[in-house]
Motif scaffolding. Structure first.
Motif, mmCIF file in Angstrom:
data_model
loop_
_atom_site.group_PDB
_atom_site.id
_atom_site.type_symbol
_atom_site.label_atom_id
_atom_site.label_comp_id
_atom_site.label_asym_id
_atom_site.label_seq_id
_atom_site.Cartn_x
_atom_site.Cartn_y
_atom_site.Cartn_z
ATOM 1 N N ASP A 64 2.402 1.704 -3.431
ATOM 2 C CA ASP A 64 1.368 2.136 -4.374
ATOM 3 C C ASP A 64 1.072 3.630 -4.210
ATOM 4 O O ASP A 64 0.863 4.355 -5.191
ATOM 5 N N GLU A 65 1.072 4.077 -2.965
ATOM 6 C CA GLU A 65 0.739 5.465 -2.674
ATOM 7 C C GLU A 65 1.901 6.417 -2.945
ATOM 8 O O GLU A 65 1.700 7.533 -3.450
ATOM 9 N N HIS A 66 3.120 5.989 -2.610
ATOM 10 C CA HIS A 66 4.254 6.916 -2.621
ATOM 11 C C HIS A 66 5.285 6.627 -3.709
ATOM 12 O O HIS A 66 6.241 7.398 -3.859
ATOM 13 N N ARG B 252 0.833 -1.211 0.000
ATOM 14 C CA ARG B 252 0.000 0.000 0.000
ATOM 15 C C ARG B 252 0.864 1.255 0.000
ATOM 16 O O ARG B 252 0.574 2.233 -0.700
#
Length: 455
Positions: A359-361, A356
């Motif tokens: 995916d976000e950063h 996660r």
């Protein structure tokens, strides 16, 4: 005396140099340092699982007692963080820890821990070095006593982390070091099913240095898969650092572990992070997403600890696997972090949390290599490098240069290259971080070539 020098984390040397005579001189210097600073409380003397460590610790205790200090020895070899916690918990004058950490068995070492439990800063170790002298007896003799360092530290970890590990299966690898019977027992008491590897004392460490690197933990990776375990945890020789193995990733990069745990802590708390100049910018991205700051320091947990105290940081760490959190002694603690990792994994797998975050950063790949360099050439290499900073590295322009510790070249695509001298070995370190494996390899190749020309 010339053979004794306190580096990044104490004095370490091969056993032909690390002799009882010199160890006793260190003990006398510490006794004088403490006495002149007005300390008169007892001093802890811990030791790791090496064949020679207990004897050296007993020699240090003898010198301290001869100088009027009561000395507290553990009941058995024990992790460094337990000794650091004992200093704070028992309000001691300080401590000495006999350990060469992850070095091979032909090495030993000693570090001084001041009364705040943090790593000693250079002004302290410089003062100790300046006081090196033959042992002597001053006034009434102090006592030497064996005490329990394990239970108070375990109680502190339970209070700080309150690990809940029911239903979790963990493979624990002590690498024959001092974490055996400590980290595994703590995890088991928190409800985890613990499968043990290399949890017997072997003073040769089974022929492998007790360094929890990917190359030394292939057996742990295999064991996690074979037992369908949720997590693998390894400590280094004195258990102040740790490494993690997950079902999907195998060996988990310490940068990603730092990111996952900091993100987990921010779910319920707030505060800045402290990281070394060699540690991932992913921490900065996570902090920014939570409106938190990041403090960058030179390599060495003593600098992380100092910044953690100054900034009241939520977590501090370095890419080599040393971490601590707010509310604990400001020293890296592989036992505490093992409990925290297991607690986090019981809530959500570390693989899922890391997925996660990336995916976000954005994807992060980090690595490092070493270039042999005699200790007396390191300063010259750094001086020469200052005049040889390239305009571009691996096709990307150099946007900025950070000089906290060596030279860190920040590139326009967000990647970076760091060159700095090792504080523990005759080597120059070259680090790189980028968004892909290929890009990191290119950066490391250019960094290695740049340093090799200057050595």
């Amino acid at each position: 005396m010339d053979a004794i020098s306190f580096g990044t984390d104490g004095w370490r040397a091969r056993l032909d140099i690390f002799t009882d005579e010199r160890v006793r001189m260190v003990g006398q210097a510490v006794a004088d340092h403490l006495a002149d600073a007005g300390h008169d409380a007892p001093v802890a003397v811990g030791y790791d699982a090496r064949a020679t460590s207990e004897g050296f610790a007993e020699s240090l205790a003898d010198v301290l007692a001869a100088n009027g200090f009561d000395a507290l020895l553990p009941e058995r070899d024990c992790p460094t963080p337990l000794v650091a916690w004992a200093v704070v918990d028992r309000d001691l004058s300080g401590a000495l820890m006999v350990t060469a950490s992850h070095n091979p068995p032909e090495y030993n070492g000693v570090k001084f821990i001041p009364s705040d439990g943090a790593p000693a800063l250079p002004d302290v170790t410089d003062d100790i070095e300046a006081r090196l002298a033959e042992p002597r007896a001053d006034g009434p003799r102090g006592s030497v006593e064996r005490v329990d360092f394990v239970t108070p530290h375990a109680e502190q970890v339970r209070e700080l982390v309150a690990p809940g590990c029911e239903g979790l299966t963990v493979v624990y690898d002590a690498m024959h070091g001092s974490g055996r019977g400590v980290t595994d027992a703590l995890l088991e008491s928190a409800g985890a099913t613990v499968i043990r590897r290399r949890c017997d004392r072997d003073t040769s460490f089974g022929g492998t240095p007790p360094e929890p690197s990917a190359e030394h933990l292939t057996g742990l990776v295999d064991a996690v898969a074979a037992h369908d375990a949720d997590l693998g945890i390894a400590n280094d020789g004195d258990a102040d650092r740790l490494a993690l193995v997950t079902p999907d990733r195998g060996f988990l990069d310490e940068n990603l572990f730092f990111a996952a745990v900091y993100d987990e802590l921010l779910d319920d708390d707030s505060g800045p992070a402290v990281r070394t100049v060699s540690t991932t910018f992913l921490i900065d991205r996570i902090a920014a997403a939570h409106d938190e700051d990041v403090i960058e320091t030179a390599v060495g947990f003593k600098w992380v600890a100092e910044a953690m105290v100054d900034a009241d940081a939520l977590m501090g760490g370095e890419e080599s696997g040393g971490f601590s959190i707010r509310g604990h002694v400001p020293e890296k603690d592989g036992v505490l972090m093992a409990a925290l990792a297991a607690d986090a994994a019981a809530t959500e797998s570390l693989d899922d949390r890391v997925d996660r975050l990336l995916d976000e950063h954005g994807d992060i790949v980090a690595d490092k290599v070493s270039v042999d360099c005699p200790d007396d050439r390191k300063a010259g290499v750094i001086d020469a490098l200052g005049d040889a900073i390239p305009d571009r590295v691996a096709g990307e322009a150099v946007e900025d240069v950070v000089t906290l510790d060596g030279f860190k070249l920040l590139l326009t695509d967000g990647s970076w290259l760091l060159v700095r001298p090792s504080g523990t070995e005759p080597k120059m370190r070259v680090y790189a971080e980028a968004g892909s494996r290929d890009r990191v390899d290119d950066l490391l190749d250019e960094g290695r070539a740049l340093v090799a020309e200057l050595v």
